[in-house]
Design a protein around this motif. Structure first.
Motif, PDB file in Angstrom:
ATOM      1  N   GLY A 217       0.807  -1.211   0.000  1.00 46.62           N
ATOM      2  CA  GLY A 217       0.000   0.000   0.000  1.00 46.62           C
ATOM      3  C   GLY A 217       0.837   1.255   0.000  1.00 46.62           C
ATOM      4  O   GLY A 217       0.545   2.228  -0.712  1.00 46.62           O
ATOM      5  N   ALA A 218       1.925   1.270   0.787  1.00 47.79           N
ATOM      6  CA  ALA A 218       2.790   2.444   0.861  1.00 47.79           C
ATOM      7  C   ALA A 218       3.479   2.726  -0.465  1.00 47.79           C
ATOM      8  O   ALA A 218       3.600   3.883  -0.903  1.00 47.79           O
ATOM      9  CB  ALA A 218       3.829   2.255   1.964  1.00 47.79           C
ATOM     10  N   ALA A 219       3.954   1.668  -1.125  1.00 47.03           N
ATOM     11  CA  ALA A 219       4.650   1.857  -2.395  1.00 47.03           C
ATOM     12  C   ALA A 219       3.689   2.214  -3.520  1.00 47.03           C
ATOM     13  O   ALA A 219       4.006   3.019  -4.400  1.00 47.03           O
ATOM     14  CB  ALA A 219       5.429   0.592  -2.748  1.00 47.03           C
ATOM     15  N   ALA A 220       2.483   1.611  -3.500  1.00 44.97           N
ATOM     16  CA  ALA A 220       1.541   1.824  -4.603  1.00 44.97           C
ATOM     17  C   ALA A 220       0.865   3.183  -4.537  1.00 44.97           C
ATOM     18  O   ALA A 220       0.576   3.793  -5.579  1.00 44.97           O
ATOM     19  CB  ALA A 220       0.485   0.719  -4.594  1.00 44.97           C
ATOM     20  N   THR A 221       0.595   3.691  -3.328  1.00 45.15           N
ATOM     21  CA  THR A 221      -0.192   4.916  -3.238  1.00 45.15           C
ATOM     22  C   THR A 221       0.558   6.131  -3.765  1.00 45.15           C
ATOM     23  O   THR A 221      -0.040   7.024  -4.382  1.00 45.15           O
ATOM     24  CB  THR A 221      -0.666   5.144  -1.788  1.00 45.15           C
ATOM     25  OG1 THR A 221      -1.580   6.241  -1.761  1.00 45.15           O
ATOM     26  CG2 THR A 221       0.503   5.446  -0.853  1.00 45.15           C
ATOM     27  N   THR A 222       1.880   6.210  -3.552  1.00 39.18           N
ATOM     28  CA  THR A 222       2.605   7.373  -4.052  1.00 39.18           C
ATOM     29  C   THR A 222       2.686   7.367  -5.579  1.00 39.18           C
ATOM     30  O   THR A 222       2.569   8.416  -6.215  1.00 39.18           O
ATOM     31  CB  THR A 222       4.026   7.412  -3.452  1.00 39.18           C
ATOM     32  OG1 THR A 222       4.670   6.150  -3.661  1.00 39.18           O
ATOM     33  CG2 THR A 222       3.972   7.688  -1.956  1.00 39.18           C
ATOM     34  N   ARG A 223       2.835   6.206  -6.160  1.00 40.28           N
ATOM     35  CA  ARG A 223       2.852   6.120  -7.622  1.00 40.28           C
ATOM     36  C   ARG A 223       1.464   6.396  -8.202  1.00 40.28           C
ATOM     37  O   ARG A 223       1.329   7.054  -9.241  1.00 40.28           O
ATOM     38  CB  ARG A 223       3.360   4.738  -8.067  1.00 40.28           C
ATOM     39  CG  ARG A 223       4.843   4.533  -7.781  1.00 40.28           C
ATOM     40  CD  ARG A 223       5.398   3.321  -8.515  1.00 40.28           C
ATOM     41  NE  ARG A 223       6.837   3.211  -8.338  1.00 40.28           N
ATOM     42  CZ  ARG A 223       7.745   3.852  -9.062  1.00 40.28           C
ATOM     43  NH1 ARG A 223       7.346   4.673 -10.038  1.00 40.28           N
ATOM     44  NH2 ARG A 223       9.039   3.690  -8.825  1.00 40.28           N
ATOM     45  N   THR A 224       0.436   5.883  -7.536  1.00 44.47           N
ATOM     46  CA  THR A 224      -0.933   6.141  -8.006  1.00 44.47           C
ATOM     47  C   THR A 224      -1.258   7.623  -7.910  1.00 44.47           C
ATOM     48  O   THR A 224      -1.889   8.196  -8.812  1.00 44.47           O
ATOM     49  CB  THR A 224      -1.931   5.324  -7.181  1.00 44.47           C
ATOM     50  OG1 THR A 224      -1.588   3.935  -7.256  1.00 44.47           O
ATOM     51  CG2 THR A 224      -3.342   5.509  -7.692  1.00 44.47           C
ATOM     52  N   PHE A 225      -0.825   8.254  -6.821  1.00 42.75           N
ATOM     53  CA  PHE A 225      -1.082   9.685  -6.667  1.00 42.75           C
ATOM     54  C   PHE A 225      -0.370  10.491  -7.748  1.00 42.75           C
ATOM     55  O   PHE A 225      -0.913  11.457  -8.287  1.00 42.75           O
ATOM     56  CB  PHE A 225      -0.626  10.144  -5.279  1.00 42.75           C
ATOM     57  CG  PHE A 225      -0.857  11.606  -5.030  1.00 42.75           C
ATOM     58  CD1 PHE A 225      -2.111  12.066  -4.654  1.00 42.75           C
ATOM     59  CD2 PHE A 225       0.172  12.530  -5.172  1.00 42.75           C
ATOM     60  CE1 PHE A 225      -2.328  13.427  -4.425  1.00 42.75           C
ATOM     61  CE2 PHE A 225      -0.032  13.873  -4.949  1.00 42.75           C
ATOM     62  CZ  PHE A 225      -1.283  14.324  -4.574  1.00 42.75           C
ATOM     63  N   ALA A 226       0.873  10.100  -8.075  1.00 44.35           N
ATOM     64  CA  ALA A 226       1.604  10.811  -9.129  1.00 44.35           C
ATOM     65  C   ALA A 226       0.927  10.662 -10.486  1.00 44.35           C
ATOM     66  O   ALA A 226       0.974  11.571 -11.318  1.00 44.35           O
ATOM     67  CB  ALA A 226       3.040  10.294  -9.197  1.00 44.35           C
ATOM     68  N   ALA A 227       0.261   9.529 -10.707  1.00 43.71           N
ATOM     69  CA  ALA A 227      -0.359   9.281 -12.009  1.00 43.71           C
ATOM     70  C   ALA A 227      -1.801   9.790 -12.097  1.00 43.71           C
ATOM     71  O   ALA A 227      -2.216  10.310 -13.131  1.00 43.71           O
ATOM     72  CB  ALA A 227      -0.341   7.785 -12.316  1.00 43.71           C
ATOM     73  N   ALA A 228      -2.580   9.656 -10.995  1.00 43.21           N
ATOM     74  CA  ALA A 228      -4.014   9.959 -11.070  1.00 43.21           C
ATOM     75  C   ALA A 228      -4.504  10.852  -9.950  1.00 43.21           C
ATOM     76  O   ALA A 228      -5.715  11.065  -9.827  1.00 43.21           O
ATOM     77  CB  ALA A 228      -4.807   8.651 -11.063  1.00 43.21           C
ATOM     78  N   GLY A 229      -3.607  11.391  -9.132  1.00 39.22           N
ATOM     79  CA  GLY A 229      -4.036  12.272  -8.056  1.00 39.22           C
ATOM     80  C   GLY A 229      -4.741  11.522  -6.935  1.00 39.22           C
ATOM     81  O   GLY A 229      -4.750  10.282  -6.889  1.00 39.22           O
TER      82      GLY A 229
END
Length: 448
Positions: free
Chosen positions: A344-356
């Motif tokens: 969750g920690a690794a995925a959320t920052t990448r998801t935020f960078a891509a889709a806010g």
């Protein structure tokens, strides 16, 4: 367990786990200071979780072989070393190394939970685990408040120095204040490790573990990604203000303490299902961050409460099912926790960078739905397997021929078969005839 015996382990858990999560409200400043790009700062939390994972496999099973009190003290001292290295790190590589060491020995939390469970009588095990787990919640969320405030005063390193000092003091206090955990016999370490991996073939354990994976992946999606939108448009909150959202999450501590009592009362399964529905619903409120902070705060309260209710219920169920290997069982269960939190920690920052933030919200809600789906599937499986193993006459549903004559069967169970007052008579179920009647035959009774 006495009150002090419950509270000190709760403090130990809070300080140890705070070292893993202390970076969440200061990910931006840490990345800027150490030269880590914004789309990769989630690794400051993830690397501690991976260290935690290794510790769960290699270190927690030692609790079923060694004195857990001494093990708790030793691990706390090494947590302090890792936090101090992180606080003084000149480069990102050194900081990652310090966080990995702190995460590796932060498994003292699981050793402490197993220690508490082993000292608790069965009717108080859930209550005591709940109190200790409330310390974990306070550590995870309180760390955000403390490190956020210290970051404004002394920079992001100040929080890690403070936690290192606290861990050092607790190391000494545990040796002095906690009762020893003496065991009469210990299996070889290799055999304990084999039993560790053998747990993954048990349906009950595997079901609870998969729920924990999705549960803490959803939890990590919120708390590892929340600082990014709050620091940006339109809110521009400081580290201290971001850390204050941890106060809203402290409702989870109440949930942890109460969930243990529900488990002792036998309601763990039903309460877990209700809590997972609340977890999924909380993301609807968290998704409103773009236009108001009020629904976010409400969603944080509900999410943390639901997570801790499920977490305590899982631990209570597993320590009850495998009482002879509490350390090994808790350690194996927390493998799912560690993998979920790191993912969750690794995925959320990448998801935020891509889709806010909308993308992170969908991710967190999807993970919560995954936990709910696993719970429904495992509940159905256990009901079906229980019916297959239970003979028909012992099931809850009455057998059809029992429904037709309930009064007669109930009377026979209570009073036994009816007997004639005359030893010389055989009764057919209608009239008892005694010798005083002077008859050879009367109704359905006949002289033998």
């Amino acid at each position: 367990m006495e009150r002090g015996t419950r509270l000190l382990p709760a403090v130990v858990c809070g300080v140890a786990v705070a070292g893993v999560y202390a970076g969440q409200p200061v990910l931006g400043p840490m990345g800027d200071d150490l030269g880590v790009p914004r789309d990769s700062v989630g690794w400051f939390v993830a690397v501690g979780q991976f260290g935690y994972l290794i510790g769960l496999v290699l270190l927690v099973p030692l609790g079923d072989r060694l004195d857990r009190r001494r093990l708790i003290a030793a691990h706390l001292g090494l947590v302090a070393v890792g936090l101090a290295v992180t606080a003084a790190a000149p480069t990102a590589g050194v900081a990652f190394g310090g966080l990995a060491v702190a995460g590796l020995f932060a498994v003292v939390v699981q050793t402490t939970v197993a220690y508490t469970a082993s000292l608790s009588p069965p009717d108080e095990r859930g209550r005591n685990i709940g109190v200790v787990t409330s310390g974990v919640v306070a550590g995870i969320l309180g760390a955000r408040v403390v490190t956020g405030a210290l970051a404004d005063l002394w920079g992001w390193r100040g929080g890690y120095f403070a936690l290192a000092a606290l861990a050092s003091m607790l190391c000494v206090l545990c040796l002095v204040a906690l009762p020893p955990d003496v065991r009469t016999g210990a299996e070889p370490y290799g055999q304990i490790l084999r039993s560790f991996f053998g747990l993954f073939t048990r349906p009950l354990f595997l079901g609870r573990g998969l729920i924990a994976f999705f549960l803490f992946a959803s939890f990590g999606t919120l708390w590892s990604g929340l600082a990014l939108p709050l620091a940006g448009e339109p809110w521009h909150l400081s580290e201290t203000q971001i850390g204050l959202f941890g106060i809203a999450g402290l409702a989870g501590a109440v949930g942890a303490a109460r969930a243990g009592r529900w488990g002792d009362a036998g309601h763990a399964g039903r309460v877990t299902g209700i809590a997972l529905v609340l977890l999924f619903g909380s993301w609807l409120a968290i998704g409103g961050l773009g236009w108001s902070l009020v629904p976010l705060a409400a969603g944080v309260v509900v999410l943390d409460f639901a997570v801790q209710v499920v977490h305590v219920g899982n631990q209570h169920a597993l320590t009850t099912a495998f009482p002879e290997r509490t350390s090994t069982t808790i350690g194996a269960y927390m493998v799912f926790y560690s993998l979920g939190s790191a993912s969750g920690a690794a995925a959320t920052t990448r998801t935020f960078a891509a889709a806010g933030w909308p993308g992170s919200t969908v991710l967190g809600a999807g993970l919560a739905f995954g936990a709910l789906a696993v719970w429904c599937t495992t509940a159905a499986y256990h009901r079906a397997s229980s019916r297959l193993r239970t003979p028909r006459r012992y099931r809850d549903e009455p057998v059809p021929h029992q429904q037709s004559r309930p009064g007669r069967r109930a009377r026979r169970r209570l009073l036994g078969p009816r007997r004639s007052p005359c030893p010389g008579l055989r009764h057919r179920g209608a009239v008892d005839v005694g010798p005083e009647h002077g008859a050879h035959r009367a109704g359905d009774a006949e002289i033998r």
